[in-house]
Design a protein around this motif. Structure first.
Motif, PDB file in Angstrom:
ATOM      1  N   ILE A   1       0.841  -1.199   0.000  1.00 58.57           N
ATOM      2  CA  ILE A   1       0.000   0.000   0.000  1.00 58.57           C
ATOM      3  C   ILE A   1       0.875   1.247   0.000  1.00 58.57           C
ATOM      4  N   ARG A   2       0.538   2.189  -0.877  1.00 62.18           N
ATOM      5  CA  ARG A   2       1.343   3.405  -1.040  1.00 62.18           C
ATOM      6  C   ARG A   2       0.519   4.677  -0.854  1.00 62.18           C
ATOM      7  N   VAL A   3      -0.653   4.572  -0.275  1.00 61.76           N
ATOM      8  CA  VAL A   3      -1.435   5.750   0.096  1.00 61.76           C
ATOM      9  C   VAL A   3      -1.632   5.709   1.608  1.00 61.76           C
ATOM     10  N   PRO A   4      -1.868   6.867   2.241  1.00 64.08           N
ATOM     11  CA  PRO A   4      -2.131   6.834   3.687  1.00 64.08           C
ATOM     12  C   PRO A   4      -3.270   5.872   3.995  1.00 64.08           C
ATOM     13  N   ALA A   5      -3.022   4.976   4.940  1.00 67.63           N
ATOM     14  CA  ALA A   5      -4.004   3.937   5.241  1.00 67.63           C
ATOM     15  C   ALA A   5      -4.080   3.719   6.746  1.00 67.63           C
TER      16      ALA A   5
ATOM     17  N   SER B   1       5.058   1.479   5.031  1.00 67.78           N
ATOM     18  CA  SER B   1       5.228   2.658   5.879  1.00 67.78           C
ATOM     19  C   SER B   1       4.022   3.586   5.834  1.00 67.78           C
ATOM     20  N   CYS B   2       3.170   3.450   4.823  1.00 73.55           N
ATOM     21  CA  CYS B   2       1.971   4.283   4.720  1.00 73.55           C
ATOM     22  C   CYS B   2       0.826   3.766   5.581  1.00 73.55           C
ATOM     23  N   VAL B   3       0.969   2.576   6.141  1.00 75.97           N
ATOM     24  CA  VAL B   3      -0.134   1.936   6.853  1.00 75.97           C
ATOM     25  C   VAL B   3       0.009   2.140   8.352  1.00 75.97           C
ATOM     26  N   ARG B   4      -1.015   2.696   8.953  1.00 77.49           N
ATOM     27  CA  ARG B   4      -1.061   2.866  10.410  1.00 77.49           C
ATOM     28  C   ARG B   4      -1.941   1.764  10.990  1.00 77.49           C
ATOM     29  N   LEU B   5      -1.364   0.951  11.850  1.00 78.23           N
ATOM     30  CA  LEU B   5      -2.119  -0.102  12.515  1.00 78.23           C
ATOM     31  C   LEU B   5      -2.570   0.381  13.885  1.00 78.23           C
ATOM     32  N   GLU B   6      -3.842   0.207  14.183  1.00 80.18           N
ATOM     33  CA  GLU B   6      -4.363   0.465  15.518  1.00 80.18           C
ATOM     34  C   GLU B   6      -5.077  -0.795  15.974  1.00 80.18           C
ATOM     35  N   GLN B   7      -4.610  -1.374  17.066  1.00 79.42           N
ATOM     36  CA  GLN B   7      -5.147  -2.637  17.562  1.00 79.42           C
ATOM     37  C   GLN B   7      -5.492  -2.502  19.040  1.00 79.42           C
ATOM     38  N   PRO B   8      -6.585  -1.795  19.322  1.00 81.20           N
ATOM     39  CA  PRO B   8      -6.981  -1.604  20.721  1.00 81.20           C
ATOM     40  C   PRO B   8      -7.348  -2.920  21.380  1.00 81.20           C
ATOM     41  N   ALA B   9      -7.265  -2.955  22.680  1.00 83.59           N
ATOM     42  CA  ALA B   9      -7.558  -4.183  23.414  1.00 83.59           C
ATOM     43  C   ALA B   9      -9.012  -4.589  23.264  1.00 83.59           C
ATOM     44  N   GLU B  10      -9.904  -3.600  23.110  1.00 82.40           N
ATOM     45  CA  GLU B  10     -11.327  -3.893  23.055  1.00 82.40           C
ATOM     46  C   GLU B  10     -11.986  -3.181  21.870  1.00 82.40           C
ATOM     47  N   GLY B  11     -13.250  -3.470  21.692  1.00 82.62           N
ATOM     48  CA  GLY B  11     -14.005  -2.883  20.584  1.00 82.62           C
ATOM     49  C   GLY B  11     -14.964  -3.859  19.943  1.00 82.62           C
ATOM     50  N   GLY B  12     -14.667  -5.182  20.073  1.00 83.65           N
ATOM     51  CA  GLY B  12     -15.517  -6.176  19.432  1.00 83.65           C
ATOM     52  C   GLY B  12     -15.407  -6.101  17.924  1.00 83.65           C
ATOM     53  N   HIS B  13     -16.377  -6.670  17.242  1.00 87.56           N
ATOM     54  CA  HIS B  13     -16.399  -6.588  15.782  1.00 87.56           C
ATOM     55  C   HIS B  13     -17.300  -5.436  15.376  1.00 87.56           C
TER      56      HIS B  13
END
Length: 322
Positions: A254-258, A282-294
């Motif tokens: 991926i080469r666009v902000p994601a 490097s364009c990909v931001r991962l956010e993996q919070p502990a909670e949230g469900g589906h």
């Protein structure tokens, strides 16, 4: 410097991934009145596209829905309401057969349908006359959108400012097998009820399209995808479909902000299947919070609200895609 995004924290009164997944279905707000257009596809089929209009020149946020979703899904309603408040144009394209009317062609839609994503985005880009077009996807729609961006590489930026995916099932095999176990089988049965009904109607229109007996006997998504989704869409079977349609292998391209948000307690995808930052571009931001469900993300005091997801999307597109 742009303001920091508010991280997701589940309210203390709503513990656990299952509760956080199911509760939004009970508190979803009233849908807004949307303007519907019917678009003819290149192969002579149609999709229905719902719009919440805004003044000329306003940013456009297109949202790709999840499996058996629609403009009436709780996340679509909350995002449309947030766009109205922000003065943005909101667009929700229904995947084939998801707008309340059976589509014309034998094919339907699937988790890796990046060709359909590309056609829709190109049409919206043309209609928007080069204005800011933000693309987001939820669950299945998020997976297809991420896969599209990975396949297109740098050329994706010709159409969109950036992309965001909420609870995308990045590893379809990990997701599909997990949904066949324990309490998760309730989600599977929910999906199969509508998938089988629509598939039976499609089979009446196109006799011999797939094995009706295997479709009726399917008790999990693997069996359904092996009997229906795979043969209808040109895959050798469920294993081939899940491998080729998963977005995870494409994240490094991926080469666009994601933005990819995946709660670690999502009942659909175990945390050990989630990618690390080393596995993505490097364009990909991962956010993996502990909670949230589906696709839950309930916030606030009881009974809660569904504001966090749309506000996270708007914040990302305002501050990380300029």
């Amino acid at each position: 410097m742009s303001p920091a995004a508010k991280p997701y924290h589940a309210p203390a009164w709503l513990p656990g991934g299952h509760a956080q997944t199911i509760w939004p279905l009970l508190i979803k707000p009233t849908p807004l009145k949307l303007r519907r257009e019917r678009w003819t596809t290149p192969d002579g089929d149609f999709i229905d596209v719902d719009h919440l209009d805004a003044p000329p020149g306003a940013p456009v946020l297109v949202l790709f829905h999840g499996l058996e979703g629609s403009a009436r899904s709780h996340y679509a309603i909350s995002t449309a309401r947030a766009c109205r408040k922000a003065g943005w144009h909101f667009v929700l394209p229904h995947f084939r057969g998801c707008s309340g009317e059976l589509n014309r062609q034998p094919r339907a839609y699937h988790s890796g349908d990046s060709a359909e994503i590309d056609w829709i985005l190109r049409r919206l880009h043309h209609a928007n006359q080069g204005g800011r077009l933000h693309a987001a996807g939820v669950s299945l729609g998020g997976n297809a959108l991420l896969k599209w961006a990975g396949e297109r590489g740098e050329t994706a930026a010709e159409l969109v400012t950036g992309i965001a995916a909420m609870c995308a099932p990045l590893d379809l095999a990990g997701c599909g097998h997990h949904l066949a176990r324990g309490f998760n089988r309730l989600y599977t049965q929910h999906f199969l009820k509508t998938l089988k009904a629509v598939s039976a109607a499609r089979l009446q229109r196109f006799p011999g399209l797939f094995d009706a007996v295997r479709m009726r006997q399917a008790i999990n998504l693997y069996q359904f995808d092996d009997a229906v989704t795979a043969p209808v869409h040109g895959f050798a079977g469920a294993d081939d479909y899940w491998a080729r349609a998963s977005a995870k292998p494409w994240l490094a391209s991926i080469r666009v902000p994601a933005l990819a948000v995946n709660p670690k307690n999502d009942p659909f995808l175990p945390a050990h299947h989630l990618p690390s930052q080393a596995e993505v571009g490097s364009c990909v931001r991962l956010e993996q919070p502990a909670e949230g469900g589906h696709v839950g993300f309930v916030s606030g005091p009881f009974p809660g609200n569904l504001d966090w997801l749309p506000q996270r999307l708007l914040h990302f597109f305002r501050h990380q895609t300029s």
